[in-house]
Scaffold this motif. Structure first.
Motif, PDB file in Angstrom:
ATOM      1  N   ALA A 175      14.613  49.127  64.273  1.00  0.00           N
ATOM      2  CA  ALA A 175      14.284  50.520  64.535  1.00  0.00           C
ATOM      3  C   ALA A 175      15.177  51.341  63.802  1.00  0.00           C
ATOM      4  O   ALA A 175      16.428  51.136  63.490  1.00  0.00           O
ATOM      5  CB  ALA A 175      14.566  50.584  66.183  1.00  0.00           C
ATOM      6  N   SER A 176      14.766  52.758  63.507  1.00  0.00           N
ATOM      7  CA  SER A 176      15.597  53.702  63.011  1.00  0.00           C
ATOM      8  C   SER A 176      15.109  54.836  63.211  1.00  0.00           C
ATOM      9  O   SER A 176      14.047  55.422  63.270  1.00  0.00           O
ATOM     10  CB  SER A 176      15.474  53.269  61.188  1.00  0.00           C
ATOM     11  OG  SER A 176      16.314  54.354  60.643  1.00  0.00           O
ATOM     12  N   THR A 177      15.941  55.748  63.685  1.00  0.00           N
ATOM     13  CA  THR A 177      15.931  56.993  64.369  1.00  0.00           C
ATOM     14  C   THR A 177      16.981  58.003  63.838  1.00  0.00           C
ATOM     15  O   THR A 177      18.024  57.774  63.604  1.00  0.00           O
ATOM     16  CB  THR A 177      16.067  56.975  65.958  1.00  0.00           C
ATOM     17  OG1 THR A 177      15.108  55.897  66.438  1.00  0.00           O
ATOM     18  CG2 THR A 177      15.538  58.361  66.389  1.00  0.00           C
ATOM     19  N   HIS A 178      16.617  59.324  63.468  1.00  0.00           N
ATOM     20  CA  HIS A 178      17.270  60.309  62.854  1.00  0.00           C
ATOM     21  C   HIS A 178      17.214  61.391  63.777  1.00  0.00           C
ATOM     22  O   HIS A 178      16.229  62.020  64.071  1.00  0.00           O
ATOM     23  CB  HIS A 178      16.903  60.390  61.464  1.00  0.00           C
ATOM     24  CG  HIS A 178      17.765  61.784  60.954  1.00  0.00           C
ATOM     25  ND1 HIS A 178      17.226  62.966  60.915  1.00  0.00           N
ATOM     26  CD2 HIS A 178      19.177  61.866  60.628  1.00  0.00           C
ATOM     27  CE1 HIS A 178      18.346  63.952  60.204  1.00  0.00           C
ATOM     28  NE2 HIS A 178      19.231  63.352  60.296  1.00  0.00           N
ATOM     29  N   TYR A 179      18.364  62.052  64.147  1.00  0.00           N
ATOM     30  CA  TYR A 179      18.530  63.403  64.984  1.00  0.00           C
ATOM     31  C   TYR A 179      19.222  64.303  64.224  1.00  0.00           C
ATOM     32  O   TYR A 179      20.187  64.028  63.617  1.00  0.00           O
ATOM     33  CB  TYR A 179      18.840  63.065  66.542  1.00  0.00           C
ATOM     34  CG  TYR A 179      18.137  62.020  67.127  1.00  0.00           C
ATOM     35  CD1 TYR A 179      17.073  62.361  68.117  1.00  0.00           C
ATOM     36  CD2 TYR A 179      18.715  60.793  67.149  1.00  0.00           C
ATOM     37  CE1 TYR A 179      16.888  61.244  68.944  1.00  0.00           C
ATOM     38  CE2 TYR A 179      18.001  59.848  68.201  1.00  0.00           C
ATOM     39  CZ  TYR A 179      17.067  60.077  68.976  1.00  0.00           C
ATOM     40  OH  TYR A 179      16.610  59.383  69.624  1.00  0.00           O
ATOM     41  N   GLU A 180      18.840  65.449  64.470  1.00  0.00           N
ATOM     42  CA  GLU A 180      19.506  66.518  64.063  1.00  0.00           C
ATOM     43  C   GLU A 180      19.900  67.700  65.257  1.00  0.00           C
ATOM     44  O   GLU A 180      19.058  67.806  66.165  1.00  0.00           O
ATOM     45  CB  GLU A 180      18.990  67.660  63.035  1.00  0.00           C
ATOM     46  CG  GLU A 180      18.546  66.830  61.699  1.00  0.00           C
ATOM     47  CD  GLU A 180      17.792  67.559  60.909  1.00  0.00           C
ATOM     48  OE1 GLU A 180      18.490  68.571  60.415  1.00  0.00           O
ATOM     49  OE2 GLU A 180      16.811  67.037  60.323  1.00  0.00           O
TER      50      GLU A 180
END
Length: 213
Positions: A175-180
């Motif tokens: 899994a790979s998730t990016h948040y800003e």
């Protein structure tokens, strides 16, 4: 880091160091066989085991401290770092480190049923892949999660980080998730590119030798 190699975790139990030096050396060889892949770790941990003038006064705690420090080799990764560590009874280990404005903290829970290691560091100039490579080679966790925080206003390369996929040898990304997250007022739209921070979360699982991809 979860589900760690039990042979390596055995070295974080204090009673592993109560026997003879030959007995401790056998545990080191079991955790890090003297083969090409793990020979450097084996060599430095064995050297730490033997690094005493008076073997009669060499306590289990002193042996454990020397061997675990040599195993982790944090001073090699971060030259000049000041470390403060503690070996727990009957098992476990914690270390805090300072190097200028940089800090790190590691906590090891080695029990087989729920082995876990946490590693926190605030070093923007040190590649996260270098830390991951160290963790995978030294501790061999079955599962590993990375949470990477960066303040966009400090110019820590958020765009470059988002564009580059983090990979790790012998592990598959699950899994790979990016948040800003933006710090502007809700009335300040569109949000400023200089007033937010990024969070990148990546979850890895160790591949067996016969696995592909």
């Amino acid at each position: 880091m979860h589900a760690l190699d039990e042979r390596i975790m055995r070295l974080f139990f204090l009673d592993a160091y109560t026997g003879s030096r030959a007995d401790v050396a056998l545990l080191i060889d079991a955790a890090f066989p003297p083969t090409a892949e793990s020979r450097p770790i084996n060599k430095r941990v064995r050297a730490a085991l033997d690094a005493t003038v008076d073997s009669d006064s060499d306590s289990a705690v002193e042996r454990a401290e020397r061997c675990i420090r040599a195993l982790l080799a944090l001073d090699a990764m971060f030259p000049g770092i000041v470390l403060d560590d503690h070996v727990f009874e009957p098992c476990g280990y914690s270390v805090n480190g300072l190097l200028g404005a940089m800090y790190l903290t590691i906590h090891v829970t080695p029990e087989p049923a729920h082995s876990f290691i946490s590693f926190e560091i605030n070093c923007p100039n040190h590649s996260p892949t270098a830390v991951l490579d160290w963790a995978s080679a030294t501790l061999r966790p079955a599962r590993l999660a990375l949470a990477l925080f960066a303040d966009a206003s400090s110019g820590e390369g958020g765009a470059e980080r988002r564009a580059k996929r983090i990979a790790l040898d012998n592990y598959r990304c699950r899994a790979s998730t990016h948040y800003e997250f933006y710090g502007d007022s809700v009335d300040a739209l569109p949000p400023s590119k200089h007033s937010h921070y990024d969070v990148l979360y990546v979850n890895f699982e160790r591949c067996e030798k016969h696995d592909v991809g």
